[in-house]
Design an enzyme around this catalytic site. Structure first.
Site: not given
Ligand code: NAD
Length: 257
Positions: A20, A157, A164, A193, A195
């Site tokens: 990103i 996660y 985060k 996304i 990655t």
């Protein structure tokens, strides 16, 4: 308003063409920014190769965000070779693979420390090192990258969600600290996304398919869309915005079921 002519940016977190941070580098460079791109050890070759694709060749530097010395050296070289700094992109994050596949309750002390250090604390260290350069130019803008796992639970996660949450709190506290110097601090919270980092999360492809089914736009976002939103926050068009977490996820976060 989103013109970056004459602006100098430091972009941390490019690993390959899917990163990103690379999309943000492209979005700002295309609008005239001069960039310094940093790499973490093993990604040097990738970053050197990618940098050849930018219209103005960027400065390419090593920077492990776990090291205050490496951060200081990277910022010093930006000042010396590019003459100042107007914006910073923080796109570094890390958690051990075990921490992203085992039950959250098994998170180890060391795994927690590492995820917090690389993924959250590093924003403070980078902001502290870079802000004097931005202050000299009358202000600046910092953008980091977050995920909705800061507020909601997503399978596996785990500790990255906790990191985060800390990162988004860092954004608010740094915005308050650096605002009087006209330095803005914001996050873009991206939808999932594919990655390198994302593929380290066990079952990541099922997160992608849930978003595709349920997001108001009935699709996932791509890195270019996140890059454009970040460029907005980094540019003068975003000059009234600080301490914000802008969610770029095709609307998924508003859904209840
Ligand atoms: P990526 O793997 O391309 O980028 C992660 C970067 O972190 C890499 O460049 C890696 O070198 C860097 N990094 C890790 N440890 C480092 C260290 N010690 N020093 C310096 N750099 C280090 O993956 P990405 O998805 O582009 O991740 C960028 C950011 O976006 C991360 O903060 C990630 O959590 C966040 N994000 C990603 C998604 C997604 O679905 N891909 C969604 C929301 C947020």
């Amino acid at each position: 308003m989103t013109d970056f002519t004459g602006k100098i940016g430091l972009v941390v977190g490019v690993a390959n063409k899917r990163s990103i941070a690379w999309a943000i580098a492209q979005a700002t460079a295309a609008r005239g920014a001069r960039l310094a791109l940093t790499y973490q050890g093993r990604f040097e070759e990738n970053v050197q190769e990618l940098s050849a694709g930018l219209a103005t060749p960027p400065l390419v530097l090593p920077c492990d965000v776990a090291s205050d010395d490496e951060i200081a050296n990277a910022v010093a070289r930006v000042e010396h070779e590019l003459g100042g700094l107007d914006f910073v992109v923080h796109g570094a994050a890390f958690a051990r693979k075990e921490e992203l596949s085992e039950p959250f309750v098994n998170t180890t002390r060391e795994g927690f420390r590492l995820a917090m250090d690389i993924s959250a604390y590093s924003l403070i260290a980078l902001a502290r090192a870079a802000s004097p350069l931005m202050e000299k130019r009358g202000g600046g803008s910092i953008v980091t990258l977050s995920y909705l796992g800061s507020e909601r639970v997503f399978p596996n996660y785990n500790v990255m969600g906790v990191a985060k949450a800390a990162l988004e709190a860092n954004v608010r506290y740094l915005a308050a600290d650096l605002g009087p110097k006209n330095i803005r601090v914001n996050a873009v919270s991206a939808g999932p996304i594919k990655t390198i980092s994302a593929m380290g999360i066990s079952g990541f492809s099922s997160i992608l398919s849930v978003y595709r089914d349920r997001a108001p736009l009935r699709r996932n976002v791509d890195a270019t869309e996140v890059g454009e939103a970040a460029a907005f926050l980094l540019s003068d068009a975003g000059r009234g915005i600080s301490g914000e977490v802008l969610i770029v996820d095709a609307g998924f976060h508003v859904t209840g079921m």
